[in-house]
Motif scaffolding. Structure first.
Motif, PDB file in Angstrom:
ATOM      1  N   CYS A  48      -5.195  12.759  -2.285  1.00 15.61           N
ATOM      2  CA  CYS A  48      -4.139  13.710  -1.935  1.00 15.61           C
ATOM      3  C   CYS A  48      -4.155  14.945  -2.832  1.00 15.61           C
ATOM      4  O   CYS A  48      -3.813  16.046  -2.378  1.00 15.61           O
ATOM      5  N   LEU A  49      -4.535  14.775  -4.091  1.00 21.33           N
ATOM      6  CA  LEU A  49      -4.510  15.898  -5.031  1.00 21.33           C
ATOM      7  C   LEU A  49      -5.790  16.723  -5.010  1.00 21.33           C
ATOM      8  O   LEU A  49      -5.814  17.811  -5.594  1.00 21.33           O
ATOM      9  N   LEU A  50      -6.829  16.232  -4.342  1.00 24.82           N
ATOM     10  CA  LEU A  50      -8.078  16.984  -4.309  1.00 24.82           C
ATOM     11  C   LEU A  50      -7.933  18.355  -3.659  1.00 24.82           C
ATOM     12  O   LEU A  50      -8.419  19.360  -4.200  1.00 24.82           O
ATOM     13  N   ALA A  58      -9.942  27.567  -6.690  1.00 20.62           N
ATOM     14  CA  ALA A  58     -10.431  28.658  -5.845  1.00 20.62           C
ATOM     15  C   ALA A  58      -9.610  29.927  -6.022  1.00 20.62           C
ATOM     16  O   ALA A  58     -10.138  31.023  -5.843  1.00 20.62           O
ATOM     17  N   SER A  59      -8.327  29.783  -6.378  1.00 16.50           N
ATOM     18  CA  SER A  59      -7.505  30.981  -6.571  1.00 16.50           C
ATOM     19  C   SER A  59      -7.913  31.767  -7.813  1.00 16.50           C
ATOM     20  O   SER A  59      -7.536  32.932  -7.955  1.00 16.50           O
ATOM     21  N   ARG A  64     -16.713  37.306  -4.514  1.00 13.18           N
ATOM     22  CA  ARG A  64     -18.131  37.010  -4.731  1.00 13.18           C
ATOM     23  C   ARG A  64     -18.311  35.596  -5.267  1.00 13.18           C
ATOM     24  O   ARG A  64     -19.189  34.863  -4.820  1.00 13.18           O
ATOM     25  N   GLU A  65     -17.471  35.196  -6.213  1.00 11.35           N
ATOM     26  CA  GLU A  65     -17.579  33.849  -6.775  1.00 11.35           C
ATOM     27  C   GLU A  65     -17.180  32.782  -5.765  1.00 11.35           C
ATOM     28  O   GLU A  65     -17.713  31.666  -5.790  1.00 11.35           O
ATOM     29  N   LEU A  66     -16.255  33.097  -4.876  1.00  8.05           N
ATOM     30  CA  LEU A  66     -15.778  32.106  -3.913  1.00  8.05           C
ATOM     31  C   LEU A  66     -16.836  31.766  -2.883  1.00  8.05           C
ATOM     32  O   LEU A  66     -16.980  30.593  -2.494  1.00  8.05           O
ATOM     33  N   PHE A  67     -17.594  32.755  -2.441  1.00  6.95           N
ATOM     34  CA  PHE A  67     -18.564  32.532  -1.369  1.00  6.95           C
ATOM     35  C   PHE A  67     -19.988  32.323  -1.884  1.00  6.95           C
ATOM     36  O   PHE A  67     -20.873  31.997  -1.095  1.00  6.95           O
ATOM     37  N   SER A  68     -20.213  32.499  -3.155  1.00  9.78           N
ATOM     38  CA  SER A  68     -21.577  32.337  -3.666  1.00  9.78           C
ATOM     39  C   SER A  68     -21.930  30.867  -3.858  1.00  9.78           C
ATOM     40  O   SER A  68     -22.908  30.369  -3.308  1.00  9.78           O
ATOM     41  N   PHE A  70     -20.240  26.682  -4.452  1.00  5.74           N
ATOM     42  CA  PHE A  70     -19.079  25.802  -4.375  1.00  5.74           C
ATOM     43  C   PHE A  70     -19.075  24.902  -5.604  1.00  5.74           C
ATOM     44  O   PHE A  70     -19.828  23.929  -5.698  1.00  5.74           O
ATOM     45  N   THR A  71     -18.265  25.235  -6.559  1.00  8.10           N
ATOM     46  CA  THR A  71     -18.122  24.445  -7.777  1.00  8.10           C
ATOM     47  C   THR A  71     -16.652  24.312  -8.124  1.00  8.10           C
ATOM     48  O   THR A  71     -15.819  25.090  -7.654  1.00  8.10           O
ATOM     49  N   PHE A  72     -16.352  23.332  -8.953  1.00  8.92           N
ATOM     50  CA  PHE A  72     -14.985  23.140  -9.428  1.00  8.92           C
ATOM     51  C   PHE A  72     -14.761  23.793 -10.782  1.00  8.92           C
ATOM     52  O   PHE A  72     -13.809  23.448 -11.485  1.00  8.92           O
TER      53      PHE A  72
END
Length: 305
Positions: A48-50, A58-59, A64-68, A70-72
């Motif tokens: 549920c928290l993921l 992501a915020s 550029r970093e969001l679409f380049s 996918f990392t946490f």
């Protein structure tokens, strides 16, 4: 040299040593069943928290970093995202937030007041048709809100209230589930003997409700307020049908319009994600405040008892 004595007439059990500790020692197997529910609950909480964790991370990323990749890992664009969101259309996002606070806050307060009056009346007064009214309310609890959205819009349009703050506020005042909770809590928390004693002392019915029953029902009414506030805050379908002016949109509908525009302007996706994160903050703050209220109420009840 120590000796062990036994009471006369008693025979030690076979295979046991006199003076040995009674009862078998606790085995490790008895502790294992408690581990499985804990693991299941932790897995459910993580599931549920993921999404919340992803929105939080992501915020912080720029477009550029969001679409380049996918990392946490957190990014470096959170403050820029908040500034761009605030500057979008002269701060229309904060107008949406104020609209949501108005719809949810006023609607939840009025709904709690109606639920308190109705629940107390259904719990403490005997009148013809009481059970039929309560059964109708239970039917309203089971009915999906999507079924009532179109009839509500037709009623508001007939009354000339469509595309107004009232068109979203009025349907949220009556909550069948809130009335149901208020009745159950009034029946359990307000003793009939206290009500009868107040009547014998000459108290009027309105005074009995406001001075005696309402303080006893307050913890349950706080729960009703919380449920209704969250329901109105997260409501999307009713404002989507009722409203046409985007300056009257709540934050849910406003973010939806931003998401629709993001198909042609991908840079708006970062604003949608940042706006979704900020929209969670009032709900978290409300939960923390009400949790503190519940704790204080429990402590005060323990002192009074």
């Amino acid at each position: 040299m120590s000796t062990t004595t036994t009471a006369p007439g008693t025979v030690p059990a076979a295979g046991t040593t006199p003076g040995a500790a009674q009862g078998p020692p606790k085995s490790r197997r008895s502790r294992r069943p408690g581990l499985i529910p804990t693991v299941v609950l932790l897995a459910g909480a993580g599931y549920c928290l993921l999404p919340v964790a992803w929105v939080l991370i992501a915020s912080t990323k720029s477009s550029r970093e969001l679409f380049s990749t996918f990392t946490f890992l957190p990014g470096t664009g959170f403050t820029r995202n908040v500034a761009d969101l605030s500057a979008y259309r002269d701060g229309v996002y904060w107008q949406w937030m104020l609209n949501s606070l108005f719809y949810a806050g006023v609607g939840a307060l009025l709904s709690t007041a109606v639920s308190a009056l109705s629940g107390y009346a259904l719990a403490k007064y005997r009148f013809r048709g009481r059970e039929s009214i309560f059964n109708i309310l239970l039917t309203g609890v089971l009915m999906p809100p999507v079924i009532l959205a179109i009839p509500q819009y037709l009623l508001m349009a007939k009354a000339g209230l469509a595309d107004s703050y009232t068109s979203v506020l009025l349907p949220s005042i009556l909550s069948p589930y809130g009335i149901y909770l208020a009745r159950i809590y009034a029946a359990a928390a307000v003793p009939d003997d206290v009500v009868e004693a107040a009547r014998m002392d000459g108290a009027r019915e309105w005074g009995i409700f406001t001075r005696i029953a309402l303080p006893m029902m307050l913890p349950g009414l706080v729960t009703v307020f919380l449920f209704q506030f969250v329901a109105v805050w997260n409501n999307f379908l009713l404002p989507y049908i009722m409203l046409g002016d985007d300056e009257k949109f709540p934050v849910t509908l406003g973010l939806y319009t931003l998401l629709q525009q993001g198909a042609s302007a991908p840079a708006l996706y970062t604003l949608v994600i940042t706006g979704a994160l900020l929209a969670i903050v009032p709900l978290i703050a409300l939960f923390l405040v009400i949790q503190r209220f519940w704790s204080l109420d429990l402590l005060s009840g323990a002192v009074k008892s």
